[in-house]
Motif scaffolding. Structure first.
Motif, mmCIF file in Angstrom:
data_model
loop_
_atom_site.group_PDB
_atom_site.id
_atom_site.type_symbol
_atom_site.label_atom_id
_atom_site.label_comp_id
_atom_site.label_asym_id
_atom_site.label_seq_id
_atom_site.Cartn_x
_atom_site.Cartn_y
_atom_site.Cartn_z
ATOM 1 N N LEU A 55 1.009 -1.103 -0.129
ATOM 2 C CA LEU A 55 -0.005 -0.013 0.003
ATOM 3 C C LEU A 55 0.914 1.231 -0.061
ATOM 4 C CD1 LEU A 55 -2.709 -0.871 2.675
ATOM 5 C CD2 LEU A 55 -2.779 -1.444 0.525
ATOM 6 N N THR A 56 0.284 2.246 -0.597
ATOM 7 C CA THR A 56 1.124 3.628 -0.555
ATOM 8 C C THR A 56 0.580 4.096 0.861
ATOM 9 O OG1 THR A 56 -0.924 4.867 -1.273
ATOM 10 C CG2 THR A 56 0.473 3.869 -2.910
ATOM 11 N N PRO A 57 1.450 5.412 1.333
ATOM 12 C CA PRO A 57 0.917 5.900 2.595
ATOM 13 C C PRO A 57 -0.486 6.125 2.954
ATOM 14 C CG PRO A 57 3.139 6.371 2.011
ATOM 15 C CD PRO A 57 2.654 6.038 1.008
ATOM 16 N N GLU A 58 -1.164 6.782 1.583
ATOM 17 C CA GLU A 58 -2.332 7.247 1.624
ATOM 18 C C GLU A 58 -3.439 5.946 1.754
ATOM 19 O OE1 GLU A 58 -0.130 8.146 -0.336
ATOM 20 O OE2 GLU A 58 0.330 10.193 0.190
ATOM 21 N N GLU A 59 -3.024 5.002 0.831
ATOM 22 C CA GLU A 59 -3.845 3.936 1.194
ATOM 23 C C GLU A 59 -3.773 2.966 2.316
ATOM 24 O OE1 GLU A 59 -3.616 2.389 -3.795
ATOM 25 O OE2 GLU A 59 -2.005 1.721 -1.898
ATOM 26 N N HIS A 60 -2.666 2.996 2.966
ATOM 27 C CA HIS A 60 -2.703 2.566 4.295
ATOM 28 C C HIS A 60 -3.299 3.135 5.175
ATOM 29 C CE1 HIS A 60 -0.481 1.226 8.048
ATOM 30 N NE2 HIS A 60 -0.037 0.054 7.281
ATOM 31 N N ALA A 61 -3.186 4.258 5.417
ATOM 32 C CA ALA A 61 -3.937 5.248 6.329
ATOM 33 C C ALA A 61 -5.371 5.030 6.304
ATOM 34 C CB ALA A 61 -3.798 6.689 6.209
ATOM 35 N N ALA A 62 -5.917 4.912 4.959
ATOM 36 C CA ALA A 62 -7.424 4.966 4.627
ATOM 37 C C ALA A 62 -7.899 3.421 5.175
ATOM 38 C CB ALA A 62 -7.747 4.892 3.267
ATOM 39 N N VAL A 63 -6.964 2.390 4.749
ATOM 40 C CA VAL A 63 -7.385 0.990 5.013
ATOM 41 C C VAL A 63 -7.372 0.445 6.636
ATOM 42 C CG1 VAL A 63 -7.100 -1.530 4.457
ATOM 43 C CG2 VAL A 63 -7.187 0.328 2.671
ATOM 44 N N THR A 64 -6.230 1.036 7.024
ATOM 45 C CA THR A 64 -6.002 0.644 8.280
ATOM 46 C C THR A 64 -6.829 1.369 9.570
ATOM 47 O OG1 THR A 64 -4.178 2.048 8.559
ATOM 48 C CG2 THR A 64 -3.727 -0.072 7.965
ATOM 49 N N HIS A 65 -7.403 2.593 9.503
ATOM 50 C CA HIS A 65 -8.210 3.338 10.292
ATOM 51 C C HIS A 65 -8.923 4.396 9.703
ATOM 52 C CE1 HIS A 65 -4.308 5.843 9.703
ATOM 53 N NE2 HIS A 65 -5.128 6.878 10.331
ATOM 54 N N ALA A 66 -8.666 5.244 8.885
ATOM 55 C CA ALA A 66 -9.505 6.365 8.416
ATOM 56 C C ALA A 66 -10.777 5.850 7.966
ATOM 57 C CB ALA A 66 -8.786 7.138 7.365
ATOM 58 N N ASN A 67 -10.807 4.890 7.203
ATOM 59 C CA ASN A 67 -12.460 4.566 6.693
ATOM 60 C C ASN A 67 -13.090 4.044 7.815
ATOM 61 O OD1 ASN A 67 -11.429 5.205 4.077
ATOM 62 N ND2 ASN A 67 -11.000 3.128 3.469
ATOM 63 N N ALA A 68 -12.570 3.352 8.718
ATOM 64 C CA ALA A 68 -13.302 2.589 9.745
ATOM 65 C C ALA A 68 -13.763 3.833 10.765
ATOM 66 C CB ALA A 68 -12.650 1.731 10.540
ATOM 67 N N GLN A 69 -12.890 4.944 10.924
ATOM 68 C CA GLN A 69 -13.301 5.829 11.884
ATOM 69 C C GLN A 69 -14.557 6.695 11.325
ATOM 70 O OE1 GLN A 69 -9.043 7.763 11.910
ATOM 71 N NE2 GLN A 69 -9.157 7.465 14.079
ATOM 72 N N ALA A 70 -14.408 6.733 10.078
ATOM 73 C CA ALA A 70 -15.472 7.524 9.347
ATOM 74 C C ALA A 70 -16.747 6.895 9.455
ATOM 75 C CB ALA A 70 -15.134 7.841 8.104
ATOM 76 N N LEU A 71 -16.815 5.557 8.933
ATOM 77 C CA LEU A 71 -18.024 4.760 8.685
ATOM 78 C C LEU A 71 -18.449 4.616 10.137
ATOM 79 C CD1 LEU A 71 -20.118 3.386 7.157
ATOM 80 C CD2 LEU A 71 -18.561 1.302 7.468
ATOM 81 N N PHE A 72 -17.890 4.261 11.304
ATOM 82 C CA PHE A 72 -18.439 3.893 12.754
ATOM 83 C C PHE A 72 -18.313 4.847 13.708
ATOM 84 C CE2 PHE A 72 -17.143 -0.159 10.606
ATOM 85 C CZ PHE A 72 -18.159 -1.144 10.823
ATOM 86 N N GLY A 73 -17.846 6.141 13.250
ATOM 87 C CA GLY A 73 -17.642 7.087 14.179
ATOM 88 C C GLY A 73 -16.721 6.922 15.369
ATOM 89 N N LEU A 74 -15.400 6.534 15.064
ATOM 90 C CA LEU A 74 -14.731 5.898 16.200
ATOM 91 C C LEU A 74 -13.901 7.062 16.412
ATOM 92 C CD1 LEU A 74 -14.036 2.510 14.833
ATOM 93 C CD2 LEU A 74 -15.498 2.988 16.805
#
Length: 243
Positions: free
Chosen positions: A224-243
């Motif tokens: 993964l690129t740094p941007e992909e890694h951040a999205a997949v490992t935490h950013a997307n989950a934070q946004a979807l689940f409100g974490l």
């Protein structure tokens, strides 16, 4: 930061000693998982209300744990009661979303009872992790498209049906994908990211059934690129689940 959006607590019916919440906590510590979203095995394979309440008693064991309320599409009156009771007051902070297992509940994703279950979890504002396998990842996208406001996460990303993910992503913009699998095929994560981008995928392990190292190895292999890694490992989950 690392968020595991697909994990479980409790005894499996396989010959494995994974019943204790200590097994979850050990995995968090060994692999540096900052948050883990867990559902109760008892709730998935046997009795949803009993399992959900058993999990509620376990969640205070570690602040890194968040619960997923299991909804059985065959028992929606009981599911509504669970949602009302478990999400009341201070308990809401312990629960991140809902979980539906299509196979153990014997409820195909394409059927009206499954849509009714997702309508219920959507009513309560919960993102919903749904077990998908094969072409059912397309069925889940179609349900998401039909239910206003639904937010669904395809557990296992269809597993053997992973080549259908780009089509599923086109059918609805309210479906996300989680790729854990006990027998992962090479290059699938990279292949999918190259076609749908990094904003629809999240990291999950299927712990405690599968050791988190399997999912982490698959993620590393995707380069993964740094941007992909951040999205997949935490950013997307934070946004979807409100974490």
């Amino acid at each position: 930061m690392l968020i595991d959006v697909h994990a479980h607590w409790g005894p499996w019916f396989f010959s494995m000693d994974v019943a204790s919440i200590d097994v979850n906590i050990d995995g968090l510590n060994r692999f540096g998982i900052d948050l883990q979203l867990v559902s109760a095995i008892e709730a998935i394979v046997y009795d949803a209300p009993a399992g959900n309440r058993s999990l509620a008693e376990q969640l205070p064991a570690d602040p890194r744990l968040r619960g997923m309320i299991v909804v059985d599409p065959r028992r929606l009156d009981e599911a509504r009661k669970d949602l009302d009771e478990l999400l009341a007051g201070d308990g809401r902070a312990r629960w991140a979303g809902a979980k539906i297992h299509s196979e153990y509940s014997r409820t195909p994703i394409s059927t009206p009872p499954m849509q009714a279950a997702i309508e219920l979890t959507t009513e309560y504002g919960l993102p919903t992790l749904v077990h998908t396998w094969g072409d059912t990842v397309l069925d889940l996208a179609d349900v998401a498209a039909r239910v206003p406001g639904a937010r669904v996460l395809a557990g296992h990303m269809g597993a053997s049906g992973w080549p259908r993910v780009p089509e599923a992503a086109e059918r609805s913009d309210r479906i996300w994908f989680e790729p854990c699998w006990s027998a992962p095929e090479a290059n699938r994560i990279r292949w999918i990211l190259d076609r749908i981008g990094p904003d629809r995928m999240m990291f999950g392990t299927d712990a405690t059934l599968i050791d988190p190292s399997v999912a982490l190895g698959a993620l590393e292999a995707a380069e993964l690129t740094p941007e992909e890694h951040a999205a997949v490992t935490h950013a997307n989950a934070q946004a979807l689940f409100g974490l």
